[in-house]
Design a protein around this motif. Structure first.
Motif, PDB file in Angstrom:
ATOM      1  N   LEU B  13       0.831  -1.195   0.000  1.00  0.00           N
ATOM      2  CA  LEU B  13       0.000   0.000   0.000  1.00  0.00           C
ATOM      3  C   LEU B  13       0.866   1.244   0.000  1.00  0.00           C
ATOM      4  O   LEU B  13       1.983   1.231   0.524  1.00  0.00           O
ATOM      5  CB  LEU B  13      -0.883   0.051   1.254  1.00  0.00           C
ATOM      6  N   LYS B  14       0.312   2.310  -0.542  1.00  0.00           N
ATOM      7  CA  LYS B  14       0.960   3.606  -0.411  1.00  0.00           C
ATOM      8  C   LYS B  14       0.409   4.300   0.827  1.00  0.00           C
ATOM      9  O   LYS B  14      -0.725   4.036   1.255  1.00  0.00           O
ATOM     10  CB  LYS B  14       0.693   4.451  -1.649  1.00  0.00           C
ATOM     11  N   ILE B  15       1.191   5.168   1.395  1.00  0.00           N
ATOM     12  CA  ILE B  15       0.762   5.934   2.575  1.00  0.00           C
ATOM     13  C   ILE B  15      -0.564   6.621   2.274  1.00  0.00           C
ATOM     14  O   ILE B  15      -0.729   7.260   1.226  1.00  0.00           O
ATOM     15  CB  ILE B  15       1.832   6.965   2.981  1.00  0.00           C
ATOM     16  N   GLY B  16      -1.511   6.484   3.195  1.00  0.00           N
ATOM     17  CA  GLY B  16      -2.796   7.138   3.034  1.00  0.00           C
ATOM     18  C   GLY B  16      -3.871   6.298   2.367  1.00  0.00           C
ATOM     19  O   GLY B  16      -5.059   6.634   2.447  1.00  0.00           O
ATOM     20  N   GLN B  17      -3.458   5.196   1.717  1.00  0.00           N
ATOM     21  CA  GLN B  17      -4.458   4.312   1.112  1.00  0.00           C
ATOM     22  C   GLN B  17      -5.185   3.515   2.187  1.00  0.00           C
ATOM     23  O   GLN B  17      -4.740   3.432   3.333  1.00  0.00           O
ATOM     24  CB  GLN B  17      -3.792   3.356   0.115  1.00  0.00           C
ATOM     25  N   SER B  18      -6.294   2.922   1.792  1.00  0.00           N
ATOM     26  CA  SER B  18      -7.058   2.095   2.728  1.00  0.00           C
ATOM     27  C   SER B  18      -7.221   0.703   2.139  1.00  0.00           C
ATOM     28  O   SER B  18      -7.097   0.504   0.926  1.00  0.00           O
ATOM     29  CB  SER B  18      -8.421   2.719   3.007  1.00  0.00           C
ATOM     30  N   MET B  19      -7.483  -0.247   3.016  1.00  0.00           N
ATOM     31  CA  MET B  19      -7.752  -1.606   2.549  1.00  0.00           C
ATOM     32  C   MET B  19      -8.418  -2.410   3.651  1.00  0.00           C
ATOM     33  O   MET B  19      -8.392  -2.015   4.823  1.00  0.00           O
ATOM     34  CB  MET B  19      -6.475  -2.317   2.109  1.00  0.00           C
ATOM     35  N   THR B  20      -9.001  -3.512   3.252  1.00  0.00           N
ATOM     36  CA  THR B  20      -9.631  -4.431   4.200  1.00  0.00           C
ATOM     37  C   THR B  20      -8.958  -5.782   4.096  1.00  0.00           C
ATOM     38  O   THR B  20      -8.822  -6.333   2.992  1.00  0.00           O
ATOM     39  CB  THR B  20     -11.138  -4.577   3.916  1.00  0.00           C
ATOM     40  N   LEU B  21      -8.521  -6.308   5.229  1.00  0.00           N
ATOM     41  CA  LEU B  21      -7.985  -7.658   5.311  1.00  0.00           C
ATOM     42  C   LEU B  21      -9.144  -8.585   5.680  1.00  0.00           C
ATOM     43  O   LEU B  21      -9.847  -8.343   6.668  1.00  0.00           O
ATOM     44  CB  LEU B  21      -6.888  -7.759   6.365  1.00  0.00           C
ATOM     45  N   GLN B  22      -9.299  -9.617   4.870  1.00  0.00           N
ATOM     46  CA  GLN B  22     -10.423 -10.524   5.084  1.00  0.00           C
ATOM     47  C   GLN B  22     -10.018 -11.725   5.929  1.00  0.00           C
ATOM     48  O   GLN B  22      -8.899 -12.230   5.817  1.00  0.00           O
ATOM     49  CB  GLN B  22     -10.973 -11.008   3.740  1.00  0.00           C
ATOM     50  N   CYS B  23     -10.927 -12.156   6.769  1.00  0.00           N
ATOM     51  CA  CYS B  23     -10.726 -13.359   7.582  1.00  0.00           C
ATOM     52  C   CYS B  23     -12.044 -14.109   7.671  1.00  0.00           C
ATOM     53  O   CYS B  23     -13.081 -13.512   8.003  1.00  0.00           O
ATOM     54  CB  CYS B  23     -10.246 -12.981   8.979  1.00  0.00           C
ATOM     55  N   THR B  24     -11.981 -15.393   7.386  1.00  0.00           N
ATOM     56  CA  THR B  24     -13.168 -16.251   7.462  1.00  0.00           C
ATOM     57  C   THR B  24     -12.803 -17.558   8.134  1.00  0.00           C
ATOM     58  O   THR B  24     -11.741 -18.114   7.875  1.00  0.00           O
ATOM     59  CB  THR B  24     -13.704 -16.552   6.043  1.00  0.00           C
ATOM     60  N   GLN B  25     -13.705 -18.027   9.008  1.00  0.00           N
ATOM     61  CA  GLN B  25     -13.503 -19.348   9.618  1.00  0.00           C
ATOM     62  C   GLN B  25     -14.777 -20.172   9.440  1.00  0.00           C
ATOM     63  O   GLN B  25     -15.888 -19.639   9.500  1.00  0.00           O
ATOM     64  CB  GLN B  25     -13.089 -19.230  11.097  1.00  0.00           C
TER      65      GLN B  25
END
Lengths: 113, 112
Positions: B13-25
């Motif tokens: 990622l670049k500074i200031g970007q956003s993202m979602t890390l996914q987790c599923t069980q």
């Protein structure tokens, strides 16, 4: 604050010898303790756990000892094998905090053939 | 059972970007956790959840948000990525409190 620490950051043993990894914890309210093994690039893998009402628990080739008087935890691995080479983490779970774990820094175990 | 799965495996990622890390069980576990692991260090708890609709802060929650709308999913959101968030992120789940936590394979995140 709360902390879990390890006495030895690295441990090198000969194949076939027994290994002992030590851990100190500071929160006397912790009632559950667990050891994890982590191989490079992977997530932690459960080894063995112990509750505060016990002082010893044995698994397959592994034994965990809990000394609540001095807040000390140890993991003993019998007949250490090359496949045991990894980083080992102890963790404690303070009572009533949703099962969250506080991890120590880790000890790297290296097994020489 | 697949256990705990995480996506993506790697992300820059670049500074200031956003993202979602996914987790599923898929083990029907009530308890789910997000940890981060910096090089040569142990895991630090970011957020945890004791059931759908319930989340709470861990040791290092600043810069992150979570939600738990279903039992299976526990996404971790980074809104404004910073270099200090460069780390490996692990999701874990357990059936009940003070039980073995099962860990996913991790997401390696680099913020440049």
């Amino acid at each position: 604050g709360e902390s879990v620490g390890l006495h030895l950051p690295t441990l090198s043993v000969q194949e076939g010898d027994n290994s002992i990894i030590n851990c100190a914890y500071s929160n006397s309210a912790s009632d559950y303790f667990i050891w994890y093994k982590q191989e490079s690039g992977k997530g932690p893998q459960f080894i063995i756990d112990i509750r505060s009402n016990m002082d010893k628990r044995q698994g397959q080739r592994v034994t965990v000892l809990l000394n609540k008087t001095v807040k000390h935890l140890s993991l003993q691995i019998a007949a250490t094998q090359p496949g045991d080479s990894a980083v080992y983490f102890c963790a404690e779970s303070p009572m009533g905090q949703g099962g969250k774990l506080i991890f120590g820094q880790g000890t790297e175990l290296s097994v020489k053939p | 059972n697949a256990g705990v799965t995480q996506t993506p495996k790697f992300r820059i990622l670049k500074i200031g970007q956003s993202m979602t890390l996914q987790c599923t069980q898929d083990m029907n576990h009530n308890y789910m956790y997000w940890y981060r692991q910096d090089p040569g260090m142990g895991l630090k708890l970011i957020y945890y959840s004791v059931g759908a609709g319930i989340t709470d802060k861990g040791e290092v929650p600043n810069g992150y948000n979570v939600s738990r709308s279903t039992t299976e999913d526990f996404p971790l959101r980074l809104e404004l990525a910073a270099p200090s968030q460069t780390s490996v992120y692990f999701c874990a789940s357990s059936y009940m409190v003070n039980n073995e936590q099962f860990f996913g394979p991790g997401t390696r995140l680099t913020v440049l």
